[in-house]
Write an enzyme that holds these catalytic residues in place. Structure first.
Site, PDB file in Angstrom:
ATOM      1  N   GLY A 175      10.528   4.407   5.522  1.00 39.08           N
ATOM      2  CA  GLY A 175      10.661   3.169   5.460  1.00 39.08           C
ATOM      3  C   GLY A 175      10.889   2.450   4.025  1.00 39.08           C
ATOM      4  O   GLY A 175      11.000   3.430   3.120  1.00 39.08           O
ATOM      5  N   GLY A 176      10.949   1.238   3.966  1.00 37.35           N
ATOM      6  CA  GLY A 176      10.971   0.775   2.230  1.00 37.35           C
ATOM      7  C   GLY A 176       9.890   1.072   1.459  1.00 37.35           C
ATOM      8  O   GLY A 176      10.133   1.118   0.360  1.00 37.35           O
ATOM      9  N   TYR A 177       8.641   1.485   2.268  1.00 33.03           N
ATOM     10  CA  TYR A 177       7.561   1.907   1.366  1.00 33.03           C
ATOM     11  C   TYR A 177       7.710   3.200   0.826  1.00 33.03           C
ATOM     12  O   TYR A 177       6.889   3.402  -0.231  1.00 33.03           O
ATOM     13  CB  TYR A 177       6.145   1.767   2.270  1.00 33.03           C
ATOM     14  N   GLY A 178       8.240   4.023   1.524  1.00 33.40           N
ATOM     15  CA  GLY A 178       8.142   5.472   1.208  1.00 33.40           C
ATOM     16  C   GLY A 178       8.430   6.458   2.462  1.00 33.40           C
ATOM     17  O   GLY A 178       9.229   6.057   3.345  1.00 33.40           O
ATOM     18  N   LYS A 194       1.530   9.993   2.975  1.00 34.28           N
ATOM     19  CA  LYS A 194       2.261   8.860   2.716  1.00 34.28           C
ATOM     20  C   LYS A 194       2.679   8.920   1.204  1.00 34.28           C
ATOM     21  O   LYS A 194       2.002   8.626   0.431  1.00 34.28           O
ATOM     22  CB  LYS A 194       1.660   7.742   3.062  1.00 34.28           C
ATOM     23  N   ASP A 292       0.650  -7.088   9.461  1.00 34.04           N
ATOM     24  CA  ASP A 292       1.739  -6.208   9.988  1.00 34.04           C
ATOM     25  C   ASP A 292       1.191  -5.549  11.124  1.00 34.04           C
ATOM     26  O   ASP A 292       1.691  -4.348  11.743  1.00 34.04           O
ATOM     27  CB  ASP A 292       2.299  -5.302   9.114  1.00 34.04           C
TER      28      ASP A 292
END
Length: 484
Positions: A175-178, A194, A292
């Site tokens: 995703g946008g985080y990694g 992660k 979230d």
């Protein structure tokens, strides 16, 4: 002239001739200069050797606020003293701690969430033992030098070996985080790594947020942060690996066997999630607002226990505090209206998101689905409409082989509708939500019933006897959402 210089140097001063004094002074100066030179040279060599012994990965880890303590979910109220925090019995009912701990003991997982053992007596009563149950650590067998008090310090090489050099075949999410990789530590423990994207320092920020939010908390329904890696620009978090997909996949039949969850399994997962959120909101200081909560962030293990994951957007708040932001974060369809409209964030934002997840579990539908007719696009609004039309039985997920009982459906629907109340102050606390889902009765407080009767000018004694049809109508009336 030469004889005059000799006479001068031969003069006696305190028993020493002048030339002897000059030689002594020059020798002393030479010795001092030599000593200073040797000391500086030695110091340079020492600093070089020490810097060569410490690899780049041994940087100082980011500091974690001292107020974030490790708090077990089943700590007894006596440990709170007089600090004003509610006890577990106040939050989950008088009998809940015993029931929860006994169940955990049967599952062999009590060491991860309970500080006290409950021992059954022959007369059926139970007593508490102050000796905590212990289980093998997933970090056992790993080098001790990397334990720094708030997780295991992994090197980049450790995680490269664990993930087969971060192979694409090991990717289990992105995703946008990694990117998240599945891996195995040298001691055989499966983990989820992660790897945060380092965009303009965003990795450092995301790293700090997740560590501060979950680094020191322990609950059996929270995914456990095992450690981290800081090497150069690399920022990685190492979590326990949860091996059975997530709630979204199980609601859509996207798992390996294309199976759907039973009603009982859905309720078990929801209760576990509710208790984990109650722990984050009410049992620790500062409290943690996840921001979230959604079905894809609720992981499921092989015993169908839920584990909340992905704390990348989490926010730490003090007691009775709210936070206002101009940048609303979260997932469309799950975000509370007051947060989306004004940026006001508190724990009631998570309650709303959990209510949407509840509705997902009941209906099997997405929170927002533009493939459906206009009245059915938004799950919350469609369900409120169906309840008002007394068509609650029609909202149940058609993929359920065995439908829930009428009472179980009503109880879960009412709990969900209270969670998604448009007015945040009317939403229940997550500890209340957990009690509602576990209760065998409808979650209508007696005070609410009495208040309604008093507003209608009636009393319990004056209420006429009702037949079963009247009861059903009243119960459906209770399901109507307030303000909806």
């Amino acid at each position: 002239m030469g004889s005059g210089l000799n006479d001068t140097l031969s003069r006696n001063y305190n028993g020493l001739e002048l030339w002897e004094i000059i030689v002594i002074v020059l020798s002393a100066i030479f010795v001092v200069v030599l000593a200073i030179s040797l000391w500086l040279t030695f110091r340079r060599k020492t600093s070089r050797s020490s810097s060569n012994l410490i690899p780049v990965s041994r940087q100082i880890p980011p500091s974690v606020p001292e107020e974030i303590k490790e708090i077990r979910v089943d700590e007894v109220s006596s440990s709170n003293g007089g600090n004003g925090y509610p006890s577990i019995s106040e939050k989950f009912g008088d009998k809940e701690p015993e029931k929860g701990i006994k169940a955990e003991s049967e599952n062999g997982d009590s060491s991860r969430s309970g500080s006290f053992n409950h021992l059954e007596k022959k007369d059926g009563s139970s007593v508490s033992s102050a000796n905590p149950l212990t289980a093998p650590s997933p970090l056992s067998g790993l080098p001790e030098f990397s334990h720094l008090g708030w997780g295991h310090w992994f090197t980049l090489r450790d995680l490269q070996m664990a993930t087969n050099q971060f192979s694409r075949d090991n990717i289990i999410g992105d995703g946008g985080y990694g990117v998240v990789y599945r891996g195995n530590l040298v001691n055989g423990t499966p983990v989820a790594v992660k790897k945060l994207l380092n965009n303009l320092g965003q990795a450092d920020k995301d790293f700090r947020v997740e560590v501060e939010a979950i680094g020191h908390v322990r609950h059996k329904n929270l995914v456990r942060l095992l450690g981290y890696c800081m090497e150069g620009t690399q920022r990685m978090l190492v979590y326990e690996y949860v091996n059975n997909g997530n709630l979204e996949q199980w609601l859509r039949g996207d798992n390996q066997n294309h199976e759907y969850l039973t009603w009982e399994a859905r309720v078990k997962i929801l209760i576990g999630t509710a208790k984990a959120l109650a722990y984050l909101h009410e049992a620790i200081e500062p409290k943690v607002v996840h921001r979230d909560i959604k079905s894809s962030n609720i992981l499921i293990d092989d015993k169908f226990n839920s584990k909340i994951s992905d704390f990348g957007l989490a926010k730490l708040l003090g007691a009775d505090k709210s936070f206002i932001t101009t940048r609303v974060m979260g997932t469309f369809g799950y975000v509370a209206p007051e947060y989306a409209n004004s940026g006001l964030l508190n724990e009631k934002s998570d309650v709303y998101s959990f209510g949407v997840v509840l509705l997902e579990a009941i209906t099997g539908r997405y929170p927002v689905d533009y493939a459906r007719p206009p009245p059915e696009v938004h799950l919350v609004e469609w369900l409120k409409m169906m309840v008002q039309q007394r068509r609650s039985e029609e909202v149940v997920d058609p993929n359920l082989e065995t439908k829930p009982s009428t009472s179980a459906l009503k109880r879960t629907l009412l709990t969900a509708l209270r969670c998604v109340d448009p007015m945040s102050e009317k939403r229940p606390r997550m500890s209340q939500v957990a009690r509602m889902l576990e209760s065998e009765e409808y979650p209508i407080a007696r005070e609410d019933r009495r208040r309604r009767r008093s507003q209608n000018g009636t009393t319990r004694d004056s209420d006429p006897p009702r037949n079963s049809t009247d009861t059903d109508k009243s119960e459906y009336h209770d399901l109507k959402p307030e303000g909806g």
